[in-house]
Design a protein around this motif. Structure first.
Motif, PDB file in Angstrom:
ATOM      1  N   PHE A  94       0.870  -1.176   0.000  1.00 26.18           N
ATOM      2  CA  PHE A  94       0.000   0.000   0.000  1.00 26.18           C
ATOM      3  C   PHE A  94       0.907   1.226   0.000  1.00 26.18           C
ATOM      4  N   ASN A  95       0.747   2.108  -0.992  1.00 28.72           N
ATOM      5  CA  ASN A  95       1.613   3.276  -1.122  1.00 28.72           C
ATOM      6  C   ASN A  95       0.982   4.556  -0.578  1.00 28.72           C
ATOM      7  N   LEU A  96       1.836   5.539  -0.287  1.00 29.02           N
ATOM      8  CA  LEU A  96       1.376   6.865   0.110  1.00 29.02           C
ATOM      9  C   LEU A  96       0.631   7.546  -1.034  1.00 29.02           C
ATOM     10  N   GLY A  97      -0.103   8.619  -0.711  1.00 24.25           N
ATOM     11  CA  GLY A  97      -0.755   9.438  -1.727  1.00 24.25           C
ATOM     12  C   GLY A  97       0.216  10.385  -2.402  1.00 24.25           C
ATOM     13  N   THR A  98      -0.321  11.222  -3.287  1.00 30.45           N
ATOM     14  CA  THR A  98       0.479  12.232  -3.980  1.00 30.45           C
ATOM     15  C   THR A  98      -0.224  13.584  -3.905  1.00 30.45           C
ATOM     16  N   VAL A  99       0.546  14.643  -4.113  1.00 30.28           N
ATOM     17  CA  VAL A  99      -0.033  15.986  -4.078  1.00 30.28           C
ATOM     18  C   VAL A  99      -0.853  16.280  -5.321  1.00 30.28           C
ATOM     19  N   GLN A 100      -0.772  15.435  -6.334  1.00 31.64           N
ATOM     20  CA  GLN A 100      -1.628  15.603  -7.509  1.00 31.64           C
ATOM     21  C   GLN A 100      -3.075  15.221  -7.209  1.00 31.64           C
ATOM     22  N   ASP A 101      -3.321  14.581  -6.083  1.00 30.69           N
ATOM     23  CA  ASP A 101      -4.665  14.221  -5.643  1.00 30.69           C
ATOM     24  C   ASP A 101      -4.826  14.780  -4.234  1.00 30.69           C
ATOM     25  N   ALA A 102      -5.548  14.077  -3.370  1.00 28.91           N
ATOM     26  CA  ALA A 102      -5.789  14.568  -2.013  1.00 28.91           C
ATOM     27  C   ALA A 102      -4.584  14.377  -1.098  1.00 28.91           C
ATOM     28  N   GLY A 103      -3.545  13.690  -1.600  1.00 33.31           N
ATOM     29  CA  GLY A 103      -2.349  13.498  -0.799  1.00 33.31           C
ATOM     30  C   GLY A 103      -2.442  12.352   0.179  1.00 33.31           C
ATOM     31  N   VAL A 104      -3.460  11.509   0.049  1.00 32.69           N
ATOM     32  CA  VAL A 104      -3.625  10.405   0.993  1.00 32.69           C
ATOM     33  C   VAL A 104      -4.241   9.202   0.279  1.00 32.69           C
ATOM     34  N   THR A 105      -3.736   8.026   0.592  1.00 39.40           N
ATOM     35  CA  THR A 105      -4.346   6.762   0.205  1.00 39.40           C
ATOM     36  C   THR A 105      -5.149   6.278   1.398  1.00 39.40           C
ATOM     37  N   ARG A 106      -6.422   5.918   1.191  1.00 40.84           N
ATOM     38  CA  ARG A 106      -7.298   5.556   2.312  1.00 40.84           C
ATOM     39  C   ARG A 106      -7.858   4.143   2.140  1.00 40.84           C
ATOM     40  N   VAL A 107      -7.826   3.401   3.235  1.00 42.52           N
ATOM     41  CA  VAL A 107      -8.432   2.075   3.312  1.00 42.52           C
ATOM     42  C   VAL A 107      -9.399   2.110   4.485  1.00 42.52           C
ATOM     43  N   GLY A 108     -10.634   1.669   4.272  1.00 42.16           N
ATOM     44  CA  GLY A 108     -11.668   1.780   5.303  1.00 42.16           C
ATOM     45  C   GLY A 108     -11.582   0.697   6.353  1.00 42.16           C
ATOM     46  N   HIS A 109     -12.735   0.123   6.701  1.00 42.99           N
ATOM     47  CA  HIS A 109     -12.843  -0.812   7.816  1.00 42.99           C
ATOM     48  C   HIS A 109     -13.321  -2.187   7.341  1.00 42.99           C
ATOM     49  N   ASP A 110     -12.929  -3.213   8.081  1.00 38.26           N
ATOM     50  CA  ASP A 110     -13.471  -4.571   7.909  1.00 38.26           C
ATOM     51  C   ASP A 110     -13.217  -5.148   6.524  1.00 38.26           C
ATOM     52  N   ASN A 111     -12.071  -4.827   5.954  1.00 41.02           N
ATOM     53  CA  ASN A 111     -11.737  -5.344   4.636  1.00 41.02           C
ATOM     54  C   ASN A 111     -10.872  -6.604   4.738  1.00 41.02           C
ATOM     55  N   TRP A 112     -11.054  -7.496   3.776  1.00 38.62           N
ATOM     56  CA  TRP A 112     -10.335  -8.764   3.712  1.00 38.62           C
ATOM     57  C   TRP A 112      -9.472  -8.709   2.453  1.00 38.62           C
ATOM     58  N   ILE A 113      -8.172  -8.484   2.647  1.00 30.97           N
ATOM     59  CA  ILE A 113      -7.269  -8.214   1.530  1.00 30.97           C
ATOM     60  C   ILE A 113      -6.221  -9.326   1.491  1.00 30.97           C
ATOM     61  N   MET A 114      -6.273 -10.116   0.448  1.00 32.70           N
ATOM     62  CA  MET A 114      -5.442 -11.317   0.373  1.00 32.70           C
ATOM     63  C   MET A 114      -4.045 -10.985  -0.143  1.00 32.70           C
ATOM     64  N   ALA A 115      -3.227 -12.034  -0.292  1.00 35.37           N
ATOM     65  CA  ALA A 115      -1.801 -11.863  -0.558  1.00 35.37           C
ATOM     66  C   ALA A 115      -1.531 -11.181  -1.905  1.00 35.37           C
ATOM     67  N   TYR A 116      -0.425 -10.441  -1.934  1.00 33.81           N
ATOM     68  CA  TYR A 116       0.099  -9.812  -3.146  1.00 33.81           C
ATOM     69  C   TYR A 116      -0.822  -8.749  -3.737  1.00 33.81           C
ATOM     70  N   VAL A 117      -1.687  -8.178  -2.958  1.00 35.78           N
ATOM     71  CA  VAL A 117      -2.540  -7.091  -3.449  1.00 35.78           C
ATOM     72  C   VAL A 117      -1.746  -5.787  -3.424  1.00 35.78           C
ATOM     73  N   HIS A 118      -1.838  -5.019  -4.497  1.00 36.24           N
ATOM     74  CA  HIS A 118      -1.189  -3.704  -4.570  1.00 36.24           C
ATOM     75  C   HIS A 118      -2.242  -2.609  -4.588  1.00 36.24           C
ATOM     76  N   VAL A 119      -2.145  -1.683  -3.646  1.00 41.14           N
ATOM     77  CA  VAL A 119      -3.015  -0.506  -3.591  1.00 41.14           C
ATOM     78  C   VAL A 119      -2.125   0.706  -3.846  1.00 41.14           C
ATOM     79  N   ALA A 120      -2.252   1.287  -5.014  1.00 41.43           N
ATOM     80  CA  ALA A 120      -1.357   2.368  -5.419  1.00 41.43           C
ATOM     81  C   ALA A 120      -1.778   3.702  -4.800  1.00 41.43           C
ATOM     82  N   HIS A 121      -0.998   4.726  -5.115  1.00 36.86           N
ATOM     83  CA  HIS A 121      -1.189   6.059  -4.545  1.00 36.86           C
ATOM     84  C   HIS A 121      -2.593   6.608  -4.806  1.00 36.86           C
ATOM     85  N   ASP A 122      -3.139   7.231  -3.767  1.00 35.16           N
ATOM     86  CA  ASP A 122      -4.399   7.980  -3.837  1.00 35.16           C
ATOM     87  C   ASP A 122      -5.627   7.114  -4.057  1.00 35.16           C
TER      88      ASP A 122
END
Length: 262
Positions: A94-122
């Protein structure tokens, strides 16, 4: 006291609740904050301005809060925010956000995220999401509540996955996925309504009937997208039991910028 293995490297400036556990050889940076009850496995790296909520379980070899994979990133102070009660399996990134967007990457609650998942910036992830092994989200992707994404699926930049949608195995998501729909394939194809998911979430028979009617209006009547939206609004007026679902669909279709899977 916080249960930190003797081989873990936790910066003294990091803020960890006293109930947090940290496994062997994990590295935690100075700007990291971790809430009560969260368990962090061995060989993880958590860095950047990363905030992690309560009662998460983070498995070994996860990398959270690394700099974005974006050539425009110049070291700005951006963030990663992870909510409560998430399961994050092995080798997730899971990567940080960028200033080209809101500057934050957000993940909520109660999520089931399996192996090797990539969550990119913002990216912005809602609640109660399931993402199977090898799912890749490019930058600025939005994932609604109760979405299921099959393994090895790739989602292009700025796509939106609507609430209660289901994306099948190894799909190529290059358009927005409306709420409640089942899609799969490359090229992407809409297969119908996510009936199994809706029933598991105790949607009434009346609500499901209304959602199935919306599917017909959007995908089976030969209407343009604007005509479909108007028909969905009429449905909301004539079927109060599905008015909220129709309003959600109308808003989603009306805010599409990259096209809607049809």
């Amino acid at each position: 006291m916080t249960r930190i293995h003797s081989t873990a490297l936790v910066d003294p400036a990091a803020e960890l609740d006293e109930s947090v556990s940290v496994g062997p050889y994990t590295v935690i940076g100075p700007k990291v904050r971790v809430g009560a009850g969260t368990r962090i496995g061995p060989h993880c790296v958590i860095e950047g301005r990363t905030t992690i909520g309560r009662d998460n379980q983070i498995f070994q070899f996860a990398s959270l809060g690394a700099m974005p994979q974006d050539k425009k990133y110049a070291g700005e102070d951006t963030a990663l925010e992870i909510g409560d009660r998430n399961t994050i399996r092995e080798f997730c990134t899971f990567n940080l956000g960028t200033v080209q967007d809101a500057g934050v990457t957000r993940v909520g609650h109660d999520n089931w995220i399996m192996a090797y998942v990539h969550v990119a910036h913002d990216c912005r992830l809602g609640d109660n999401i399931t993402m199977a092994n090898g799912v890749t989200l490019a930058g600025h992707v939005q994932v609604g509540d109760w979405v299921t994404v099959g393994g090895l699926t790739g989602v292009l930049q700025r796509m939106r996955l609507g609430d209660h949608a289901m994306i099948g195995f190894a799909s190529h998501v290059g358009k927005d996925i409306p709420p409640f729909m089942v899609v799969d394939g490359n090229p992407l194809t809409v297969r119908g309504v996510n009936l199994v998911g809706l029933r598991r979430r105790d949607f009434s028979a009346e609500r499901i009937a209304g959602i199935r009617e919306m599917h017909k209006l959007i995908y089976r009547q030969g209407l343009t997208l604007d005509q479909s939206r108007e028909a969905v609004r009429v449905l909301a007026d004539t079927r109060p039991d599905c008015a909220a679902d129709a309003a959600l669909m109308d808003q989603f279709l009306g805010s599409a910028q990259a096209g809607v899977a049809r």
